[in-house]
Design a protein around this motif. Structure first.
Motif, PDB file in Angstrom:
ATOM      1  N   MET A  16      16.266 -61.499 -26.775  1.00  0.00           N
ATOM      2  CA  MET A  16      16.036 -60.064 -26.641  1.00  0.00           C
ATOM      3  C   MET A  16      17.020 -59.504 -25.626  1.00  0.00           C
ATOM      4  SD  MET A  16      11.875 -59.910 -26.709  1.00  0.00           S
ATOM      5  CE  MET A  16      11.642 -61.127 -25.430  1.00  0.00           C
ATOM      6  N   GLY A  17      17.305 -58.201 -25.725  1.00  0.00           N
ATOM      7  CA  GLY A  17      18.238 -57.627 -24.777  1.00  0.00           C
ATOM      8  C   GLY A  17      18.247 -56.127 -24.780  1.00  0.00           C
ATOM      9  N   THR A  76      20.406 -58.620 -20.152  1.00  0.00           N
ATOM     10  CA  THR A  76      20.731 -57.242 -19.810  1.00  0.00           C
ATOM     11  C   THR A  76      22.246 -57.086 -19.722  1.00  0.00           C
ATOM     12  OG1 THR A  76      18.685 -57.110 -18.540  1.00  0.00           O
ATOM     13  CG2 THR A  76      20.290 -55.372 -18.173  1.00  0.00           C
ATOM     14  N   HIS A 116      16.579 -51.576 -26.636  1.00  0.00           N
ATOM     15  CA  HIS A 116      15.975 -52.881 -26.929  1.00  0.00           C
ATOM     16  C   HIS A 116      16.466 -53.393 -28.270  1.00  0.00           C
ATOM     17  CE1 HIS A 116      13.197 -56.202 -26.907  1.00  0.00           C
ATOM     18  NE2 HIS A 116      12.873 -55.900 -28.140  1.00  0.00           N
ATOM     19  N   TYR A 124      15.393 -62.592 -21.918  1.00  0.00           N
ATOM     20  CA  TYR A 124      15.765 -61.194 -22.100  1.00  0.00           C
ATOM     21  C   TYR A 124      17.072 -60.966 -21.351  1.00  0.00           C
ATOM     22  CZ  TYR A 124      14.910 -56.313 -23.127  1.00  0.00           C
ATOM     23  OH  TYR A 124      14.994 -55.049 -23.646  1.00  0.00           O
ATOM     24  N   SER A 166      10.888 -63.433 -20.285  1.00  0.00           N
ATOM     25  CA  SER A 166       9.969 -62.486 -20.901  1.00  0.00           C
ATOM     26  C   SER A 166       8.766 -63.246 -21.460  1.00  0.00           C
ATOM     27  CB  SER A 166      10.685 -61.739 -22.034  1.00  0.00           C
ATOM     28  OG  SER A 166       9.791 -60.889 -22.713  1.00  0.00           O
ATOM     29  N   THR A 199      16.033 -57.219 -30.680  1.00  0.00           N
ATOM     30  CA  THR A 199      15.413 -58.534 -30.834  1.00  0.00           C
ATOM     31  C   THR A 199      16.147 -59.282 -31.951  1.00  0.00           C
ATOM     32  OG1 THR A 199      13.258 -57.612 -30.241  1.00  0.00           O
ATOM     33  CG2 THR A 199      13.246 -59.728 -31.370  1.00  0.00           C
TER      34      THR A 199
END
Length: 149
Positions: free
Chosen positions: A68-69, A9, A56, A7, A89, A58
């Motif tokens: 994902m982010g 960011t 979010h 994940y 995650s 995906t």
């Protein structure tokens, strides 16, 4: 058995980054949502800039793996640095497995969001383990229909 994904960011450029990743990996976003789509939090009004940030996204990159982010903002933005801008995650197969993994891995670490039912229909929590690694634990309740972060 749980699945593990990375994940990422970002500080406002998540959409740009994921459009780039999509141009390389191909595929489609099964879910992309902004902070503006969230229910109001504590009666606080967020800026239009924050509303447009990604809450979010995906992108499946193989049969087993998803990238994902999300963007960050507000009080979280100041602590975002290259090197701490990703999490491992885990998507658990049951609420009990989510509890076991969360409680075991967070022992002697710092819980940033306790496991709890969320507005998007998942049982979700976040922490940094005692080694400084960021984790997210998620269980998607099959009786809920909305996608999870």
């Amino acid at each position: 058995m749980a699945t593990v994904n990375i994940y990422l960011t970002f500080n406002g450029n998540c959409r740009e980054a994921f459009d780039f990743y999509k141009s390389v990996f191909g595929g489609e976003f099964p879910y992309i949502g902004t902070f503006g789509e969230m229910p109001p939090q504590d009666g606080k009004e967020m800026s239009q800039e924050d509303k447009d940030k990604i809450m979010h996204v995906t992108l499946p990159i193989s049969k087993e793996t998803m990238l994902m982010g999300s963007d960050t903002g507000g009080e979280w933005a100041a602590s975002l640095k290259v090197g701490n801008n990703f999490s491992v995650s885990i998507n658990a197969d049951s609420k009990e497995e989510a509890d076991r993994l969360f409680n075991g891995l967070s022992k002697d670490g710092a819980i940033t969001m306790p496991l709890a039912d969320t507005f998007w229909g998942a049982y979700f929590g976040m922490f940094t383990d005692k080694f400084g690694i960021n984790w997210m634990v998620n269980y998607d309740d099959p009786s809920k229909t909305q996608q999870h972060p």
